[in-house]
Design a protein around this motif. Sequence first.
Motif, PDB file in Angstrom:
ATOM      1  N   ILE A   1     -11.866 -29.511 -54.932  1.00  0.00           N
ATOM      2  CA  ILE A   1     -10.421 -29.379 -55.061  1.00  0.00           C
ATOM      3  C   ILE A   1      -9.873 -28.615 -53.865  1.00  0.00           C
ATOM      4  CG2 ILE A   1      -8.535 -28.416 -56.432  1.00  0.00           C
ATOM      5  CD1 ILE A   1     -10.194 -28.980 -58.923  1.00  0.00           C
ATOM      6  N   ILE A   2      -8.936 -29.270 -53.177  1.00  0.00           N
ATOM      7  CA  ILE A   2      -8.304 -28.677 -51.997  1.00  0.00           C
ATOM      8  C   ILE A   2      -6.829 -28.457 -52.307  1.00  0.00           C
ATOM      9  CG2 ILE A   2      -7.716 -28.991 -49.568  1.00  0.00           C
ATOM     10  CD1 ILE A   2     -10.235 -30.720 -49.307  1.00  0.00           C
ATOM     11  N   PHE A   3      -6.392 -27.213 -52.154  1.00  0.00           N
ATOM     12  CA  PHE A   3      -5.000 -26.827 -52.381  1.00  0.00           C
ATOM     13  C   PHE A   3      -4.255 -26.878 -51.054  1.00  0.00           C
ATOM     14  CE2 PHE A   3      -2.314 -22.717 -53.034  1.00  0.00           C
ATOM     15  CZ  PHE A   3      -1.139 -23.462 -53.170  1.00  0.00           C
ATOM     16  N   LEU A   4      -3.266 -27.767 -50.971  1.00  0.00           N
ATOM     17  CA  LEU A   4      -2.400 -27.846 -49.806  1.00  0.00           C
ATOM     18  C   LEU A   4      -1.251 -26.863 -50.037  1.00  0.00           C
ATOM     19  CD1 LEU A   4      -2.314 -31.705 -49.151  1.00  0.00           C
ATOM     20  CD2 LEU A   4      -3.959 -29.989 -48.332  1.00  0.00           C
ATOM     21  N   ASN A   5      -1.361 -25.708 -49.416  1.00  0.00           N
ATOM     22  CA  ASN A   5      -0.454 -24.586 -49.668  1.00  0.00           C
ATOM     23  C   ASN A   5       0.777 -24.642 -48.760  1.00  0.00           C
ATOM     24  OD1 ASN A   5       0.375 -22.091 -50.753  1.00  0.00           O
ATOM     25  ND2 ASN A   5      -0.602 -20.977 -49.088  1.00  0.00           N
ATOM     26  N   LEU A   6       1.925 -24.386 -49.372  1.00  0.00           N
ATOM     27  CA  LEU A   6       3.200 -24.307 -48.657  1.00  0.00           C
ATOM     28  C   LEU A   6       3.933 -23.050 -49.080  1.00  0.00           C
ATOM     29  CD1 LEU A   6       5.006 -27.747 -49.210  1.00  0.00           C
ATOM     30  CD2 LEU A   6       3.876 -26.979 -47.153  1.00  0.00           C
ATOM     31  N   SER A   7       4.714 -22.491 -48.180  1.00  0.00           N
ATOM     32  CA  SER A   7       5.624 -21.421 -48.578  1.00  0.00           C
ATOM     33  C   SER A   7       6.774 -22.048 -49.372  1.00  0.00           C
ATOM     34  CB  SER A   7       6.179 -20.704 -47.350  1.00  0.00           C
ATOM     35  OG  SER A   7       7.048 -21.580 -46.633  1.00  0.00           O
TER      36      SER A   7
ATOM     37  N   ILE B   1      -4.393 -30.857 -54.560  1.00  0.00           N
ATOM     38  CA  ILE B   1      -3.395 -30.252 -55.437  1.00  0.00           C
ATOM     39  C   ILE B   1      -2.407 -29.495 -54.574  1.00  0.00           C
ATOM     40  CG2 ILE B   1      -4.970 -30.097 -57.423  1.00  0.00           C
ATOM     41  CD1 ILE B   1      -5.237 -27.060 -56.851  1.00  0.00           C
ATOM     42  N   GLY B   2      -1.207 -29.273 -55.113  1.00  0.00           N
ATOM     43  CA  GLY B   2      -0.230 -28.503 -54.366  1.00  0.00           C
ATOM     44  C   GLY B   2       1.181 -28.768 -54.835  1.00  0.00           C
ATOM     45  N   MET B   3       2.086 -28.005 -54.269  1.00  0.00           N
ATOM     46  CA  MET B   3       3.506 -28.092 -54.602  1.00  0.00           C
ATOM     47  C   MET B   3       4.074 -29.453 -54.215  1.00  0.00           C
ATOM     48  SD  MET B   3       4.405 -25.102 -55.816  1.00  0.00           S
ATOM     49  CE  MET B   3       3.653 -23.466 -55.855  1.00  0.00           C
ATOM     50  N   PRO B   4       5.195 -29.819 -54.817  1.00  0.00           N
ATOM     51  CA  PRO B   4       5.901 -31.013 -54.349  1.00  0.00           C
ATOM     52  C   PRO B   4       6.199 -30.865 -52.859  1.00  0.00           C
ATOM     53  CG  PRO B   4       6.913 -30.161 -56.367  1.00  0.00           C
ATOM     54  CD  PRO B   4       5.898 -29.144 -55.921  1.00  0.00           C
ATOM     55  N   GLY B   5       5.965 -31.928 -52.109  1.00  0.00           N
ATOM     56  CA  GLY B   5       6.248 -31.894 -50.683  1.00  0.00           C
ATOM     57  C   GLY B   5       5.124 -31.354 -49.814  1.00  0.00           C
ATOM     58  N   SER B   6       3.985 -31.013 -50.428  1.00  0.00           N
ATOM     59  CA  SER B   6       2.888 -30.439 -49.642  1.00  0.00           C
ATOM     60  C   SER B   6       2.119 -31.486 -48.843  1.00  0.00           C
ATOM     61  CB  SER B   6       1.928 -29.654 -50.543  1.00  0.00           C
ATOM     62  OG  SER B   6       1.323 -30.503 -51.502  1.00  0.00           O
TER      63      SER B   6
ATOM     64  N   ASP C   1       2.149 -25.007 -43.809  1.00  0.00           N
ATOM     65  CA  ASP C   1       3.508 -24.717 -43.343  1.00  0.00           C
ATOM     66  C   ASP C   1       3.782 -25.192 -41.925  1.00  0.00           C
ATOM     67  OD1 ASP C   1       4.572 -23.625 -45.615  1.00  0.00           O
ATOM     68  OD2 ASP C   1       4.583 -21.561 -44.901  1.00  0.00           O
ATOM     69  N   ASN C   2       2.896 -24.882 -41.021  1.00  0.00           N
ATOM     70  CA  ASN C   2       3.136 -25.193 -39.609  1.00  0.00           C
ATOM     71  C   ASN C   2       2.321 -26.380 -39.110  1.00  0.00           C
ATOM     72  OD1 ASN C   2       4.974 -22.982 -39.221  1.00  0.00           O
ATOM     73  ND2 ASN C   2       3.198 -21.639 -39.387  1.00  0.00           N
TER      74      ASN C   2
ATOM     75  N   VAL D   1      11.100 -26.270 -50.020  1.00  0.00           N
ATOM     76  CA  VAL D   1      12.519 -26.607 -50.179  1.00  0.00           C
ATOM     77  C   VAL D   1      12.996 -27.467 -49.004  1.00  0.00           C
ATOM     78  CG1 VAL D   1      14.865 -25.638 -50.241  1.00  0.00           C
ATOM     79  CG2 VAL D   1      13.055 -24.635 -51.637  1.00  0.00           C
ATOM     80  N   ASP D   2      12.547 -27.137 -47.787  1.00  0.00           N
ATOM     81  CA  ASP D   2      12.931 -27.932 -46.612  1.00  0.00           C
ATOM     82  C   ASP D   2      12.423 -29.369 -46.709  1.00  0.00           C
ATOM     83  OD1 ASP D   2      14.245 -25.821 -45.418  1.00  0.00           O
ATOM     84  OD2 ASP D   2      12.603 -25.335 -44.035  1.00  0.00           O
TER      85      ASP D   2
END
Length: 167
Positions: A98-104, A9-14, A150-151, A109-110
């Motif tokens: 469930i694994i959350f792929l976290n992004l800032s 699970i995660g934000m678009p682009g994660s 993120d990185n 947006v990038d």
Amino acid sequence: MNRENIILIGMPGSGKSTCGVLAAKALLKNFFDTDLLFQGLEEKKLQDIIDENGIEYFLAAEERTILSLDINATVVATGGSVVYSDKSMEHLKKSGKIIFLNLSYDTMVDRIKNITTRGVVVKKGDSLKDMYNERLPMYQKWADLIIDCDNNTVEETVAEIVKAAEK
């Protein structure tokens, strides 16, 4: 072979789809993208479903799609809006980790350049930042594990998914 699913699970682009397919290969599991099933069932692209039928219809149809899943030994990439449905998340949680792929927000947006055609559920009057802030605690609530991406390179995120799955 471990029959448990790994649900991303995660934000678009994660990187749910990109990293998910590579993690599935490494884990000797199947790979399944719920957005592709959803589009196939609706016979439309995600953005067209939103544009033509509205967000409420989209979310209800997405929930029906998730609840229809009966799979195991699979890495599952979900649509970013799956967390709007507790029923969907409960169904997924029963079948695996469930694994959350976290992004800032800035990294998200990038990474997403096609926001207007991608099929991202942003409620009328809300900004992308509003969507981010609304979803973040939902992802955190359902996650068995959080990977900060993120990185990370794709390979680093895949390695972390594989490590988490093997625990």
